[in-house]
Design an enzyme around this catalytic site. Sequence first.
Site, mmCIF file in Angstrom:
data_model
loop_
_atom_site.group_PDB
_atom_site.id
_atom_site.type_symbol
_atom_site.label_atom_id
_atom_site.label_comp_id
_atom_site.label_asym_id
_atom_site.label_seq_id
_atom_site.Cartn_x
_atom_site.Cartn_y
_atom_site.Cartn_z
ATOM 1 N N LYS A 90 8.784 11.081 3.981
ATOM 2 C CA LYS A 90 10.027 11.576 3.374
ATOM 3 C C LYS A 90 9.829 12.938 2.717
ATOM 4 O O LYS A 90 10.817 13.634 2.413
ATOM 5 C CB LYS A 90 10.558 10.565 2.361
ATOM 6 C CG LYS A 90 11.148 9.311 3.021
ATOM 7 C CD LYS A 90 11.480 8.231 2.021
ATOM 8 C CE LYS A 90 12.060 7.002 2.741
ATOM 9 N NZ LYS A 90 12.160 5.815 1.893
ATOM 10 N N SER A 95 6.811 5.861 3.831
ATOM 11 C CA SER A 95 7.754 6.719 3.101
ATOM 12 C C SER A 95 7.165 8.052 2.666
ATOM 13 O O SER A 95 7.903 8.922 2.194
ATOM 14 C CB SER A 95 8.288 5.988 1.871
ATOM 15 O OG SER A 95 9.184 4.971 2.242
ATOM 16 N N LYS A 108 4.650 11.290 -3.809
ATOM 17 C CA LYS A 108 5.374 10.227 -3.123
ATOM 18 C C LYS A 108 4.454 9.093 -2.680
ATOM 19 O O LYS A 108 3.368 9.331 -2.156
ATOM 20 C CB LYS A 108 6.073 10.811 -1.879
ATOM 21 C CG LYS A 108 7.017 9.858 -1.180
ATOM 22 C CD LYS A 108 8.313 9.712 -1.955
ATOM 23 C CE LYS A 108 9.195 8.612 -1.378
ATOM 24 N NZ LYS A 108 8.678 7.244 -1.665
ATOM 25 N N SER A 164 13.155 6.410 -3.379
ATOM 26 C CA SER A 164 12.704 6.270 -1.984
ATOM 27 C C SER A 164 13.792 5.694 -1.089
ATOM 28 O O SER A 164 13.506 4.972 -0.128
ATOM 29 C CB SER A 164 11.440 5.394 -1.909
ATOM 30 O OG SER A 164 10.758 5.607 -0.704
#
Length: 388
Positions: A57, A54, A224, A119
Amino acid sequence: MSKKILIALLIILSSINVNAQSIMTNAKYAVITDTTSNIDLLNKNADEQMPPASMSKLMTVYMIFDRIKSGVLSLDEGFRVSDRAWKVGGAKTGGSTMFLKPQSKVSIGDLLRGVIIQSGNDACIVLAEGVAGTEEEFVRLMNEKAAELGLKNSHFTNVTGLPDKNHYMSARDLAILASHIINDFPELYTIYQETEFTHNKIRQENRNPLLYIRSLKGVADGLKTGHTEVSGYGLVGSAKINDRRIVMVINGLNSNRARSKEAETLINWGLKEFENRTLYKRGDRVTSLPVWLGDVKEVSATVDKNLVVTLPKMKRKDTKIEVVYESPLKAPIKKGDKIGRIIVTNPVFDKQTQEADLLAGEDILKQGYRGKFKAVLKYFLKQLREKI
């Protein structure tokens, strides 16, 4: 002819601090970069391709931030949740989700929080389809933008970071991307500091452990996490004290707890064991360079940006500063013309260098005919003496 001259060998004082230069990490991939000097404080497989989970992202978010900044999109504008977004990224998948309802209309501001804080895979797909029509087209745009940003070891096949052998990034590329998000979109970047978000009556907390660590309160402010079975546990984090910011990327850890502990250790080390020294501020005169056939013999060489060196605190080291220019510099020269380069060699971090353009500090006019004749005659006499 290119000429290089040593301008200075600066001694940055003082006593020895042996722990500042070395630290071990259990992460398979890691990089810590000082964003002012662009010096790597830590590098472990930083340029190797890896599954980013992730953390990729960040690229999805960058694309949306970029369109908001340019006025193409607004935070209040809404996108509809497609059946595909719900099926691929929704609650029934068992993955990270914002719990969006199919065919509902959700604001871009909420969708961004769904990506950054929760997320949500569903939120990523809705944003992609809203901008480009399909996830595939949005991914094509992501790869184009990645090339523009200089991400040399990245390729995207989806907007969620779900495992795919052709979906990869390097730790360095993630650090570069994080720095762009921080610097290019300072107002939107503050979303990364938010610790919770509620949508559809479901409250979720930000998964970034740095935001909850007492020693980093008010210091860490993003970015993140990522985790899949293939990638292990990873984190892109950033922290700032006064005017000094570092970005850290770790990946390949074996547990959520290990990720949190490693991130806290590395961020504190990067902030506390090092400091920045400003060698030159933008516009400062570095040296004077000889001019051929000018109304004066030399031109001031000024630096076009701040030059900052990052070094361990309490460490005595030599910082080498060199100037490279094409000799001879021929008149006329206009103030602001590029006349050379300055190269600063950091003595600690594998001799990493920083470079900047050198600009003329003033106008230099051509000599008159009489002056030219004398200068040419003097030059040839010098050459003749050297041959004898």
